[in-house]
Design a protein around this motif. Sequence first.
Motif, short mmCIF file in Angstrom:
data_model
loop_
_atom_site.label_atom_id
_atom_site.label_comp_id
_atom_site.label_asym_id
_atom_site.label_seq_id
_atom_site.Cartn_x
_atom_site.Cartn_y
_atom_site.Cartn_z
N LYS A 1 0.83 -1.20 0.00
CA LYS A 1 0.00 0.00 0.00
C LYS A 1 0.86 1.26 0.00
N THR A 2 1.88 1.28 0.85
CA THR A 2 2.71 2.49 0.96
C THR A 2 4.16 2.19 0.60
N LEU A 3 4.90 3.25 0.32
CA LEU A 3 6.32 3.10 0.00
C LEU A 3 7.09 2.61 1.21
N ARG A 4 6.69 3.07 2.40
CA ARG A 4 7.38 2.62 3.62
C ARG A 4 7.25 1.10 3.77
N GLN A 5 6.06 0.56 3.52
CA GLN A 5 5.88 -0.90 3.58
C GLN A 5 6.76 -1.60 2.55
N ALA A 6 6.79 -1.04 1.34
CA ALA A 6 7.59 -1.64 0.26
C ALA A 6 9.07 -1.64 0.63
N GLU A 7 9.55 -0.53 1.20
CA GLU A 7 10.97 -0.44 1.59
C GLU A 7 11.29 -1.43 2.70
N ASP A 8 10.39 -1.55 3.68
CA ASP A 8 10.61 -2.51 4.78
C ASP A 8 10.61 -3.94 4.26
N GLN B 1 19.10 -11.57 -5.05
CA GLN B 1 19.38 -11.46 -6.49
C GLN B 1 18.05 -11.52 -7.26
N GLY B 2 17.83 -10.54 -8.13
CA GLY B 2 16.60 -10.56 -8.94
C GLY B 2 15.40 -9.96 -8.26
N VAL B 3 15.58 -9.39 -7.05
CA VAL B 3 14.48 -8.73 -6.34
C VAL B 3 14.76 -7.22 -6.34
N HIS B 4 13.87 -6.43 -6.97
CA HIS B 4 14.13 -5.00 -7.17
C HIS B 4 13.06 -4.17 -6.46
N LEU B 5 13.49 -3.05 -5.88
CA LEU B 5 12.55 -2.08 -5.30
C LEU B 5 12.27 -1.00 -6.33
N LEU B 6 10.99 -0.76 -6.57
CA LEU B 6 10.59 0.25 -7.55
C LEU B 6 9.98 1.42 -6.80
N THR C 1 6.91 -2.91 -4.91
CA THR C 1 6.52 -1.52 -5.16
C THR C 1 5.18 -1.22 -4.50
N THR C 2 4.61 -0.06 -4.85
CA THR C 2 3.29 0.33 -4.33
C THR C 2 2.25 0.22 -5.44
N ALA C 3 0.99 0.18 -5.05
CA ALA C 3 -0.10 0.11 -6.04
C ALA C 3 -0.08 1.34 -6.93
N HIS C 4 0.23 2.49 -6.35
CA HIS C 4 0.28 3.73 -7.13
C HIS C 4 1.27 3.61 -8.28
N LEU C 5 2.47 3.10 -7.99
CA LEU C 5 3.51 3.00 -9.02
C LEU C 5 3.31 1.81 -9.95
N ALA C 6 2.51 0.84 -9.52
CA ALA C 6 2.28 -0.36 -10.35
C ALA C 6 1.18 -0.15 -11.38
N LYS C 7 0.48 0.99 -11.29
CA LYS C 7 -0.61 1.24 -12.24
C LYS C 7 -0.10 1.18 -13.67
N GLY C 8 -0.82 0.46 -14.54
CA GLY C 8 -0.42 0.37 -15.93
C GLY C 8 0.51 -0.80 -16.21
N LEU C 9 1.13 -1.36 -15.15
CA LEU C 9 2.04 -2.49 -15.31
C LEU C 9 1.26 -3.79 -15.13
N ASP D 1 3.12 -11.66 -14.20
CA ASP D 1 2.61 -13.04 -14.23
C ASP D 1 1.95 -13.38 -12.90
N ALA D 2 2.65 -13.05 -11.81
CA ALA D 2 2.14 -13.35 -10.48
C ALA D 2 2.21 -12.09 -9.62
N VAL D 3 1.20 -11.91 -8.78
CA VAL D 3 1.16 -10.76 -7.87
C VAL D 3 0.92 -11.26 -6.45
N ILE D 4 1.69 -10.69 -5.52
CA ILE D 4 1.45 -10.92 -4.09
C ILE D 4 1.08 -9.57 -3.47
N VAL D 5 -0.03 -9.54 -2.75
CA VAL D 5 -0.43 -8.33 -2.02
C VAL D 5 -0.28 -8.63 -0.53
N PRO D 6 0.81 -8.15 0.09
CA PRO D 6 1.02 -8.44 1.51
C PRO D 6 0.26 -7.45 2.40
N PHE D 7 0.13 -7.81 3.67
CA PHE D 7 -0.43 -6.93 4.71
C PHE D 7 -1.86 -6.48 4.38
#
Length: 681
Positions: free
Chosen positions: A590-597, A605-610, A624-632, A635-641
Amino acid sequence: MNATEQEEREYLEEIKEKLTLALRRIDGDVKQFSDELRQKKEYIHEHQSGMDDADMVAAGQSINRMAFTGEAAVARKRKLLKLTQSPYFGRIDFAARGREKTPIYIGMYSFIDERQRQGLIFDWRAPISSLFYDYELGEGSYPTPSGTIQGTIDLKRQYKIRDGRLEFMIENDVNIHDDVLQRELARSSDDKMKNIVATIQRDQNAVIRNETAPVMVIQGVAGSGKTSIALHRIAFLLYRFRETIAAKDLLIISPNKVFADYISNVLPELGEEHLPELGMEELAADLLENRYPFQTFFEQVSALLEQHHPAFIERIRVKSSFEFLGQLNQYLLYVENNYFTCTELKVGQTVVPLPFLLAKFKTYHRVPVLKRFPLVAEDVRNYVRDATKRKLTGHEKGTIGEAIPRMFRVNNLLDFYRDFYRWIGRPELFRHDHRTGLEYADVFPLIYLRLRLEGISAYDHVKHLLIDEMQDYTPVQYAVLSRLFTCRKTILGDISQTVNPYSASSAETIERVFPQADVVKLYRSYRSTVEITTFAQRIMPNPHIIPMERHGQEPLVGRYNSPDEELQAIQGMITAFQGSENRSMGIICKTLRQAEDAHKVLKAQGVHLLTADSTTFKEGVIITTAHLAKGLEFDAVIVPFASARIYKTEVDKSMLYVACTRAMHQLTLTYSRDITPFLAS
């Protein structure tokens, strides 16, 4: 002709041979142009001392012509190389009335056998190619400059040719597109958006080939392919009007740099150059000449997600309404009629009367208010000169030039904006902190005032504007874009995917700004499986959505004892993904802070923060966050928390919907303690 699959394979080899010969010829042309250009430059270098200006200009023009011809040959070579990989994807046998049946092969680009002067492959954008997209077997027609050609389609085939090899062929099926589409949709996602020329559907084709709409608004559900359709529309317009419009004449307003990178392959794949691209914040900084620092849209949304202050929400809501735009216009009219509080002006012994000053100010009503002062000043100088029958001194000219602006009640843009809130009786709606700058909701109202008061013509060269994520822009922003870009526009988005429901615009809202717009609504979703689409509908129902009949596993919702336990489980999912055939996984917070944590824990290796500062989209695992993932899409999505503590407001609900609709094949949600009420059912 080529009735059987074996005959088609043999014909493909013939076409590849012709393409190889054409490549050899163009290689020779490129080398010849290169040699001639080098020789010309050497000649000029050796003889320039004896050449006059006219000779030098003529030589320069000659070099430019040769370079242009050489570049065109190189571009043609690139297209031929792509055609050797996949010459065509479709065929129709068409008999125009009164003529014999002719096979029409359709590919990415046209290819003509120059020796026989025969079109072997037709560009997907050519008028005759519309038959392939718009009709099944039977009667059909296509437009030409001399009128509509009527006829009959006797055969329709679709091919998948990869690396010059025919993988499969489908024939005469009423649902010919669906079969190939299913195969394409079942494939893994990539790090770039791909072209869809082989699977364009009839309703999409109508949007792509619309030549007449001054404004085309595409409102499409998640996964409807609206961005791809818009880019193919741009490619079509560049092909159709190639004599009057080029890629440099267009502009894309994109939501962020990552999205711009994600879509950057589509137009080059279609044989067109990259388009100039600009983010809304870059445009704003340019229009405000970097004089006023401001909060970004991402920072505004982050503040809503993390703090949710009622006064902040109220300021956003008010400034996102049509009523607010109306108040701005009323204020500007009031300024026009009341803020030029002039008195008579004395220059030496000459008095310039008040009626003269007012009349001159009104004379320039078509000129922005703050640009009228030098014009009125020049009229005053002429008046004084005529009255005194002498030339004015520099001091007198300066006195007049300084006196006219002082007659206006306000001169500073920010003071105008602050005055506006006093005028409507809502001074509390404007909060300006000199350390953090303007709130994002104030940026475009301020720009609108500048446009109306000062005028800006920096973007007059743009001939077509493409605006993505239309739902995230307010009426004031559209009013700015309408005044700034008088060209044709393609505007696209989905009201269900707004990341800020307090400032969202629907197609109907945009129609009020652009009443001449052609509005198209796309309800078929191609991205996700039926199971994922059905799941997302529980969060934000849309009775009109039509999922593509493609099935997969049911979305998984996992309950854990703590967020740490969630991340441990996700680590296992990442390992499983990295051993699978899938190429992209999105872990969407949901938030960038969650994504960074999460990234700190899951970093590998192969895990990137956007983040909002990222500029490229990479394959692998993206956090990443839902805001930044818009339009992308992944194959698989995980929505944590996905717990009740995290997802509870209307903004949160929008974010959850956006996150879930990024998934193509697999969707997993994790939570601890209580699940969000948006999924409680």
